[in-house]
Write an enzyme that holds these catalytic residues in place. Sequence first.
Site, PDB file in Angstrom:
ATOM      1  N   LYS A  35       0.842  -1.203   0.000  1.00  0.00           N
ATOM      2  CA  LYS A  35       0.000   0.000   0.000  1.00  0.00           C
ATOM      3  C   LYS A  35       0.879   1.255   0.000  1.00  0.00           C
ATOM      4  O   LYS A  35       2.086   1.173   0.237  1.00  0.00           O
ATOM      5  CB  LYS A  35      -0.896  -0.021   1.244  1.00  0.00           C
ATOM      6  CG  LYS A  35      -0.128  -0.016   2.562  1.00  0.00           C
ATOM      7  CD  LYS A  35      -1.013  -0.344   3.759  1.00  0.00           C
ATOM      8  CE  LYS A  35      -0.220  -0.349   5.045  1.00  0.00           C
ATOM      9  NZ  LYS A  35      -1.015  -0.833   6.185  1.00  0.00           N
ATOM     10  N   TYR A 255      16.432  29.794   8.812  1.00  0.00           N
ATOM     11  CA  TYR A 255      15.206  30.438   9.273  1.00  0.00           C
ATOM     12  C   TYR A 255      15.143  30.497  10.797  1.00  0.00           C
ATOM     13  O   TYR A 255      15.508  29.545  11.470  1.00  0.00           O
ATOM     14  CB  TYR A 255      13.980  29.665   8.768  1.00  0.00           C
ATOM     15  CG  TYR A 255      13.760  29.805   7.283  1.00  0.00           C
ATOM     16  CD1 TYR A 255      13.525  31.054   6.708  1.00  0.00           C
ATOM     17  CD2 TYR A 255      13.805  28.691   6.461  1.00  0.00           C
ATOM     18  CE1 TYR A 255      13.327  31.184   5.341  1.00  0.00           C
ATOM     19  CE2 TYR A 255      13.607  28.801   5.088  1.00  0.00           C
ATOM     20  CZ  TYR A 255      13.373  30.059   4.535  1.00  0.00           C
ATOM     21  OH  TYR A 255      13.179  30.182   3.193  1.00  0.00           O
TER      22      TYR A 255
END
Length: 363
Positions: A35, A255
């Site tokens: 999956k 950042y």
Amino acid sequence: MTPATYAVLNLEALQHNLACVRQAAPNAKVMAVIKANAYGHGLLRVAAKLPNVDAFAVARVDEAVRLRQAGFTQRIAVLEGFTCNEELQALLRYDIEAVIHCPEQLAILNTYSAEQTLSVWLKHDSGMNRLGFKTATVLAAYQQLMACKAVKKPLQLMTHLANADNRQDATTDKQIHLFNQTIAQFSGERSIANSAGILGWTEALSDWVRPGIMLYGVSPFAEQTAAQLGLKPVMSLHSQLIAVKDITIGESIGYSGRWVCEKTTRYGVVAIGYGDGYPRYAKTGTPVLVNGQRVPLIGRVSMDMITVDLGSQPHAKPGDPVILWGNGLAVEEIAAWSDTIPYTLLCGITQRVQIVEQAEVKG
Ligand SMILES: *Cc1c(COP(=O)(O)O)cnc(C)c1O
């Protein structure tokens, strides 16, 4: 031109890891769980390298249909079953098996009238409390399915373990016992174990096993590495240095200036970020392999870049190879540094990351 950032897949390792499944569960049939794009490795690519499993399992109908349309003829089971009449039609048309876990699915099946029959896995909820019929209602569901003309007989029976990755947790024994007891009188093959069940709980082996994460060479246990379990990682995530610079005390990188330099050092910028699937929450100190040597991540992970401390590698230069996880650096370790599980990292590789299949190495 080799891209700066790519994932190398050692697809031969899939067969090695499958052999580990068979060794742990020699008498069980294997339903390979592929999956979520085979845990990020590529649905069709992985299915093609597992021709000798007894069935495939996916979560959704469209994943199963893709396998059929690509020409795969093995048994395929859909772990969430169908959600509507159209999906049921697709399953019948493509000869795909469905997990039946709720009364709504029974109702859809009962309105269906045609020659073709659907192969089903009746799901018992033995304590996970996600999908499945509770103990009090599973007998009625079984009887309805047995009476339903649209359903192939015998049925197959399934449950799912919630805590099998913790070998000390008594929940697993309780779940196995409750499942076996509840369905004792039902006829049909049984399936209980995911990877952790296969490797940790011999009583969970039953007729069918459903390995996912271990096929990709990743340990389902926090306290045991893949190497200790004899598994080989399939995916290695690669990038390279694209800049090397120096920083002095008091300056910050990236950042929010979260990382502040306390000791003058050299550092490198690596062309990988959360836009590629590298975890945004990886902490300062997360290991990264530069030229095969461990160096620590410093500062925040950006969309396209991370920065690493090259104090131990003053001669490193742009173009030098970087490995984020895989060979030599377990994805389990990166997951721990990011407060997540390896599943999310593998599934989270984005479209931008080019996949390179590693040529088979003989001998
Ligand atoms: C995903 C899944 C598996 C495989 O689990 P792993 O931990 O990856 O081995 C097995 N069974 C069900 C029902 C699943 O949803």
